[in-house]
Design a protein around this motif. Sequence first.
Motif, PDB file in Angstrom:
ATOM      1  N   VAL A 254       0.834  -1.201   0.000  1.00 38.98           N
ATOM      2  CA  VAL A 254       0.000   0.000   0.000  1.00 38.98           C
ATOM      3  C   VAL A 254       0.871   1.253   0.000  1.00 38.98           C
ATOM      4  O   VAL A 254       0.636   2.197  -0.764  1.00 38.98           O
ATOM      5  N   GLY A 255       1.892   1.258   0.861  1.00 40.12           N
ATOM      6  CA  GLY A 255       2.776   2.422   0.925  1.00 40.12           C
ATOM      7  C   GLY A 255       3.457   2.699  -0.402  1.00 40.12           C
ATOM      8  O   GLY A 255       3.554   3.855  -0.835  1.00 40.12           O
ATOM      9  N   GLU A 256       3.945   1.640  -1.091  1.00 37.25           N
ATOM     10  CA  GLU A 256       4.607   1.843  -2.373  1.00 37.25           C
ATOM     11  C   GLU A 256       3.622   2.291  -3.441  1.00 37.25           C
ATOM     12  O   GLU A 256       3.967   3.076  -4.323  1.00 37.25           O
ATOM     13  N   ALA A 257       2.370   1.797  -3.385  1.00 45.41           N
ATOM     14  CA  ALA A 257       1.348   2.260  -4.328  1.00 45.41           C
ATOM     15  C   ALA A 257       1.094   3.755  -4.141  1.00 45.41           C
ATOM     16  O   ALA A 257       0.993   4.509  -5.123  1.00 45.41           O
ATOM     17  N   LEU A 258       1.026   4.200  -2.892  1.00 43.85           N
ATOM     18  CA  LEU A 258       0.786   5.618  -2.633  1.00 43.85           C
ATOM     19  C   LEU A 258       1.980   6.466  -3.081  1.00 43.85           C
ATOM     20  O   LEU A 258       1.801   7.582  -3.586  1.00 43.85           O
ATOM     21  N   MET A 259       3.198   5.952  -2.903  1.00 44.86           N
ATOM     22  CA  MET A 259       4.366   6.675  -3.398  1.00 44.86           C
ATOM     23  C   MET A 259       4.320   6.803  -4.915  1.00 44.86           C
ATOM     24  O   MET A 259       4.643   7.860  -5.473  1.00 44.86           O
ATOM     25  N   GLY A 260       3.933   5.723  -5.588  1.00 48.64           N
ATOM     26  CA  GLY A 260       3.819   5.778  -7.037  1.00 48.64           C
ATOM     27  C   GLY A 260       2.783   6.793  -7.486  1.00 48.64           C
ATOM     28  O   GLY A 260       2.990   7.532  -8.461  1.00 48.64           O
ATOM     29  N   LEU A 261       1.660   6.846  -6.774  1.00 43.68           N
ATOM     30  CA  LEU A 261       0.619   7.813  -7.112  1.00 43.68           C
ATOM     31  C   LEU A 261       1.094   9.240  -6.864  1.00 43.68           C
ATOM     32  O   LEU A 261       0.780  10.151  -7.640  1.00 43.68           O
ATOM     33  N   LYS A 262       1.856   9.445  -5.803  1.00 41.88           N
ATOM     34  CA  LYS A 262       2.363  10.780  -5.507  1.00 41.88           C
ATOM     35  C   LYS A 262       3.300  11.267  -6.601  1.00 41.88           C
ATOM     36  O   LYS A 262       3.379  12.476  -6.881  1.00 41.88           O
ATOM     37  N   ARG A 263       3.997  10.332  -7.261  1.00 46.13           N
ATOM     38  CA  ARG A 263       4.905  10.718  -8.337  1.00 46.13           C
ATOM     39  C   ARG A 263       4.156  11.203  -9.566  1.00 46.13           C
ATOM     40  O   ARG A 263       4.633  12.080 -10.284  1.00 46.13           O
ATOM     41  N   ILE A 264       2.971  10.614  -9.838  1.00 44.05           N
ATOM     42  CA  ILE A 264       2.297  10.916 -11.107  1.00 44.05           C
ATOM     43  C   ILE A 264       1.077  11.813 -10.944  1.00 44.05           C
ATOM     44  O   ILE A 264       0.564  12.323 -11.943  1.00 44.05           O
ATOM     45  N   CYS A 265       0.612  12.025  -9.724  1.00 50.37           N
ATOM     46  CA  CYS A 265      -0.559  12.873  -9.501  1.00 50.37           C
ATOM     47  C   CYS A 265      -0.128  14.253  -8.994  1.00 50.37           C
ATOM     48  O   CYS A 265       0.772  14.340  -8.164  1.00 50.37           O
ATOM     49  N   PRO A 266      -0.756  15.301  -9.462  1.00 47.48           N
ATOM     50  CA  PRO A 266      -0.410  16.626  -8.933  1.00 47.48           C
ATOM     51  C   PRO A 266      -0.811  16.800  -7.481  1.00 47.48           C
ATOM     52  O   PRO A 266      -0.252  17.625  -6.769  1.00 47.48           O
ATOM     53  N   LYS A 267      -1.784  15.993  -7.034  1.00 44.64           N
ATOM     54  CA  LYS A 267      -2.246  16.102  -5.660  1.00 44.64           C
ATOM     55  C   LYS A 267      -2.787  14.761  -5.196  1.00 44.64           C
ATOM     56  O   LYS A 267      -3.536  14.102  -5.916  1.00 44.64           O
ATOM     57  N   VAL A 268      -2.375  14.351  -4.006  1.00 49.05           N
ATOM     58  CA  VAL A 268      -2.893  13.144  -3.352  1.00 49.05           C
ATOM     59  C   VAL A 268      -3.261  13.532  -1.926  1.00 49.05           C
ATOM     60  O   VAL A 268      -2.441  14.110  -1.204  1.00 49.05           O
ATOM     61  N   ARG A 269      -4.493  13.239  -1.525  1.00 42.85           N
ATOM     62  CA  ARG A 269      -4.913  13.517  -0.144  1.00 42.85           C
ATOM     63  C   ARG A 269      -5.155  12.197   0.572  1.00 42.85           C
ATOM     64  O   ARG A 269      -6.034  11.422   0.174  1.00 42.85           O
ATOM     65  N   PHE A 270      -4.357  11.939   1.595  1.00 42.35           N
ATOM     66  CA  PHE A 270      -4.501  10.731   2.407  1.00 42.35           C
ATOM     67  C   PHE A 270      -5.612  10.964   3.426  1.00 42.35           C
ATOM     68  O   PHE A 270      -5.562  11.893   4.231  1.00 42.35           O
ATOM     69  N   LEU A 271      -6.641  10.100   3.400  1.00 40.74           N
ATOM     70  CA  LEU A 271      -7.788  10.238   4.291  1.00 40.74           C
ATOM     71  C   LEU A 271      -7.757   9.273   5.466  1.00 40.74           C
ATOM     72  O   LEU A 271      -8.653   9.307   6.311  1.00 40.74           O
ATOM     73  N   GLY A 272      -6.744   8.394   5.515  1.00 42.91           N
ATOM     74  CA  GLY A 272      -6.634   7.534   6.673  1.00 42.91           C
ATOM     75  C   GLY A 272      -6.560   6.056   6.360  1.00 42.91           C
ATOM     76  O   GLY A 272      -7.009   5.594   5.308  1.00 42.91           O
ATOM     77  N   SER A 273      -5.987   5.311   7.289  1.00 46.19           N
ATOM     78  CA  SER A 273      -5.998   3.848   7.307  1.00 46.19           C
ATOM     79  C   SER A 273      -6.657   3.433   8.611  1.00 46.19           C
ATOM     80  O   SER A 273      -6.256   3.903   9.681  1.00 46.19           O
ATOM     81  N   TYR A 274      -7.651   2.544   8.538  1.00 44.87           N
ATOM     82  CA  TYR A 274      -8.486   2.247   9.697  1.00 44.87           C
ATOM     83  C   TYR A 274      -9.078   0.848   9.557  1.00 44.87           C
ATOM     84  O   TYR A 274      -9.121   0.282   8.454  1.00 44.87           O
ATOM     85  N   PRO A 275      -9.544   0.260  10.652  1.00 41.89           N
ATOM     86  CA  PRO A 275     -10.084  -1.110  10.600  1.00 41.89           C
ATOM     87  C   PRO A 275     -11.350  -1.176   9.753  1.00 41.89           C
ATOM     88  O   PRO A 275     -12.204  -0.282   9.796  1.00 41.89           O
ATOM     89  N   ARG A 276     -11.479  -2.245   8.997  1.00 36.42           N
ATOM     90  CA  ARG A 276     -12.691  -2.478   8.214  1.00 36.42           C
ATOM     91  C   ARG A 276     -13.806  -2.965   9.140  1.00 36.42           C
ATOM     92  O   ARG A 276     -13.605  -3.874   9.951  1.00 36.42           O
ATOM     93  N   ALA A 277     -14.962  -2.371   9.026  1.00 36.76           N
ATOM     94  CA  ALA A 277     -16.089  -2.739   9.885  1.00 36.76           C
ATOM     95  C   ALA A 277     -16.617  -4.112   9.508  1.00 36.76           C
ATOM     96  O   ALA A 277     -16.788  -4.437   8.334  1.00 36.76           O
ATOM     97  N   GLY A 278     -16.850  -4.936  10.526  1.00 30.71           N
ATOM     98  CA  GLY A 278     -17.466  -6.236  10.318  1.00 30.71           C
ATOM     99  C   GLY A 278     -16.576  -7.276   9.672  1.00 30.71           C
ATOM    100  O   GLY A 278     -17.069  -8.314   9.219  1.00 30.71           O
ATOM    101  N   VAL A 279     -15.271  -7.028   9.609  1.00 33.02           N
ATOM    102  CA  VAL A 279     -14.336  -7.963   8.968  1.00 33.02           C
ATOM    103  C   VAL A 279     -13.279  -8.382   9.979  1.00 33.02           C
ATOM    104  O   VAL A 279     -12.616  -7.530  10.589  1.00 33.02           O
ATOM    105  N   GLU A 280     -13.123  -9.680  10.154  1.00 26.56           N
ATOM    106  CA  GLU A 280     -12.082 -10.213  11.025  1.00 26.56           C
ATOM    107  C   GLU A 280     -10.853 -10.574  10.196  1.00 26.56           C
ATOM    108  O   GLU A 280     -10.944 -10.773   8.974  1.00 26.56           O
ATOM    109  N   VAL A 281      -9.712 -10.669  10.864  1.00 27.79           N
ATOM    110  CA  VAL A 281      -8.466 -10.963  10.152  1.00 27.79           C
ATOM    111  C   VAL A 281      -8.579 -12.272   9.372  1.00 27.79           C
ATOM    112  O   VAL A 281      -8.111 -12.368   8.223  1.00 27.79           O
TER     113      VAL A 281
END
Length: 311
Positions: A254-281
């Motif tokens: 995920v981190g490398e995907a976001l780095m790749g997007l930051k290279r090619i997008c003029p703007k990237v806004r990170f809205l958060g990483s958080y637990p998925r509701a109703g989903v167990e590991v």
Amino acid sequence: MSATRYTYLGPEGTFTEAALRTLPEAATRELVPMVSVPAALDAVRNGEAAAALVPIENSVEGGVTATLDELASGEPLMIYREVLLPIAFALLVRPGTKLSEIKTVTGHPVAQPQVRNWMRAHLPEAVWESAASNADGARLVQEGRFDAAFAGEFAAATYGLEALVTEIHDAENAETRFVLVGRPARPAAPTGADKTSVVLWLGDDHPGALLELLQEFAVRGVNLMLIQSRPTGAGIGNYCFAVDAEGHISDRRVGEALMGLKRICPKVRFLGSYPRAGVEVEDVRALRRGTSDGEFMSASDWLARAQDGRA
């Protein structure tokens, strides 16, 4: 900042309030209804509240545009958790009202697609007019401005109404997703069943521009759970994209995907990483070969050895 105050899309009796009250910490917070999604989020931005719960996606109607647009613009905010709430509507009326007497109905715009078929079958002559929220629609019925409102059955007592019909929904298992939003801070530690949300802006309009964004996720094995375009306001054809992806920003893929997007997008806004509701590991799908943190680290070690003549 008031650390004990949470705002939500009001007034009292909304599905948003019902979702907020499912959170354990809600019992120890001051819950303040606001007239709109922007008002709820602005209270967090200006320090009047620690967090706000707002709707962001419906399984029938899709993304809630007011929330997506607010999160994409203005002072940055961050999502810390999500809540899924099953949705079924009740037809709320003033006591004594009969179905045959209903000529005008109201509710939140997102509610209309979820009850359209029921209305066609049971209230074919009734005229719909949208309200700011389902609970606000109930208030308008209480005031005599409409004959009936589609809202949660739990709102009837708050507004002195009665539920003439309950369990109304055109789609079985309909649900709405809500997010708890606060000011930006370090994301919580990964749980193994997480979601990452971002907003992406295209640099320029050319063939394959969107594909280039999607490839940053695809080549790293990051599954997308939502992608929705929203106009930027800069003219026809100018869009940004709200994206939900499986995984946590601390996951290498995920981190490398976001780095790749930051290279090619003029703007990237990170809205958060958080637990998925109703989903167990244990419910999370197995990662594709080559996309685990260990495999990313092994590849990085190999590159370092190659650069040092030891590959």
